[in-house]
Design an enzyme around this catalytic site. Sequence first.
Site, PDB file in Angstrom:
ATOM      1  N   HIS A  64      61.981   8.850  13.997  1.00 40.06           N
ATOM      2  CA  HIS A  64      63.334   8.422  13.627  1.00 40.06           C
ATOM      3  C   HIS A  64      63.515   6.927  13.869  1.00 40.06           C
ATOM      4  O   HIS A  64      64.638   6.463  13.981  1.00 40.06           O
ATOM      5  CB  HIS A  64      64.369   9.209  14.437  1.00 40.06           C
ATOM      6  N   LYS A  94      52.548   5.478   6.568  1.00 41.69           N
ATOM      7  CA  LYS A  94      52.550   5.100   5.160  1.00 41.69           C
ATOM      8  C   LYS A  94      53.765   4.230   4.829  1.00 41.69           C
ATOM      9  O   LYS A  94      53.650   3.171   4.226  1.00 41.69           O
ATOM     10  CB  LYS A  94      52.603   6.395   4.326  1.00 41.69           C
ATOM     11  N   LYS A 106      57.829  15.671   6.759  1.00 39.53           N
ATOM     12  CA  LYS A 106      57.078  16.495   5.812  1.00 39.53           C
ATOM     13  C   LYS A 106      57.559  17.925   5.900  1.00 39.53           C
ATOM     14  O   LYS A 106      57.983  18.381   6.973  1.00 39.53           O
ATOM     15  CB  LYS A 106      55.586  16.458   6.152  1.00 39.53           C
TER      16      LYS A 106
HETATM   17  N1  GLU Z   1      54.460  13.689  -1.018  1.00 41.20           N
HETATM   18  C1  GLU Z   1      54.246  12.299  -1.264  1.00 41.20           C
HETATM   19  C2  GLU Z   1      53.425  11.694  -0.148  1.00 41.20           C
HETATM   20  O1  GLU Z   1      52.702  12.363   0.545  1.00 41.20           O
HETATM   21  C3  GLU Z   1      55.541  11.568  -1.579  1.00 41.20           C
HETATM   22  C4  GLU Z   1      56.543  11.535  -0.489  1.00 41.20           C
HETATM   23  C5  GLU Z   1      57.903  10.968  -0.896  1.00 41.20           C
HETATM   24  O2  GLU Z   1      58.052  10.515  -2.013  1.00 41.20           O
HETATM   25  O3  GLU Z   1      58.791  10.998  -0.045  1.00 41.20           O
HETATM   26  O4  GLU Z   1      53.419  10.514   0.041  1.00 41.20           O
END
Ligand code: GLU
Length: 471
Positions: A64, A94, A106
């Site tokens: 967060h 990422k 996720k």
């Molecule tokens: N599922 C994709 C990833 O692993 C996209 C995630 C998103 O757009 O929030 O990056």
Amino acid sequence: MDQNYSFYGSVKKSFEKAAAFTKFDKGILEQIIVCNSVFSMKFPIRRDNGDIEVIEAYRVQHSHHKEPCKGGIRFSENVNQDEVMALAALMTFKCAIVNVPFGGGKGGIKVNPRDYSAYELEKITRRYTSELVKKNFIGPGIDVPAPDYGSGEREMGWIVDTYQSLKPGEVDNAGCVTGKPLSLGGVRGRKEATGLGVFYGIREVCKNKHLMDKLGLSLGVEGKTVIVQGMGNVGYHSAKYFRENGAIIVALAEFEGAIYNPKGLNEEEVFQFRKKTGSILNFPGATNIENSSLALELPCDILIPAALENVINAHNAHNIKASIIGEAANGPLTPEADEILLKKGKLVVPDMYLNAGGVTVSYFEWVKNLSHVRHGRLEKKFTENINNTIIAEFEKISGKPLGEKERRIISKGPDEIDLVHSGLEETMITATHEILDIWLKNPEIPDMRTASFISAINKVATMYGELGIFP
Ligand code: GLU
């Protein structure tokens, strides 16, 4: 596959390897790697045959440090808590790497979508969404899901519709999920975003003379041979952009088998063939490879695993012949494979940087939803008017009128798709240089994954430091 393999454990291992190169407080580093909130749920649905089935699902909010949390929802029979935690952690890193202002999240629903009717999948998705709403685990400022393996526009449409019906009048409620169909608040360019980002990332890496010399490869993507594993959204679009930019797709792999043609394959023709026949095998002019995973071991310059995790592991890493392995999927290499490939002098371009195109364009979609205006709507005509004035001046001074085609290219104001693609290109180029700057300036850093983690840790830790969040 090793029964004791933990995907989250493997992400943690890579994180710790990178953390050792930083000077941040041990406690801050621990706070960065742990998963903040894990929501594990079970709910029933009635199958079309009348049976009641209990569905297992998850949503993990890894960090967060920035909100909302962001990350896709995976529909797969292999979903488990460890996997969702790992994928959520990768999302945090990422987002930091590509400077997208989200924490990582996720979701996962443990079903094989092929075993369910569209109506059953709709019930599952809508029920999952209402579970998230109940626990305050979704919302434009809280946690914003997106497509992932096994899900797409259709599922995102069900999510936004369910959310909006439960939160009527919330003016920004379209921003509760991204990857939506255009008619429900999606953005142009989201579908191809991950594959296009993979292409932009590898293209940038291939422009680096030092790296290409080390690999014994020429500069640029043109003429390079490419193998893509996975013909889903990411694999399909990666193949498409490599081919359109002069690379040769020598093999394509799916779970039923793979096909090889040294003269090059066209992903669209293969896709249509597979749709018609139900299999990638027996594609005209190509050689069949019945054991799909053997396609990973064929000679090529660039290998793009674009399906699931762990596909390159201690068992097959020794056989990989590609010089560059571009992780379009999340976690396709185990840490053991990483070590083996490093020793073999291969270049592994890591997932949390290379496949960040999806979340980058999701960010553009979310911004569109919050601003309630299509990208380009305000500036398109303004830019065109200015460009036309410049053209008129140029023609006056030179005395030569522009050709029709040139006039069209120069005068054009940006549409949404142009802005999205340009924003994605810029994002991937900047991220590549940030990572290469860290990596190539410090000979102690062994690989690009470690450099990417360092880039992410630097950003997240600085944020924690600046927030002074520790009571
Ligand atoms: N599922 C994709 C990833 O692993 C996209 C995630 C998103 O757009 O929030 O990056």
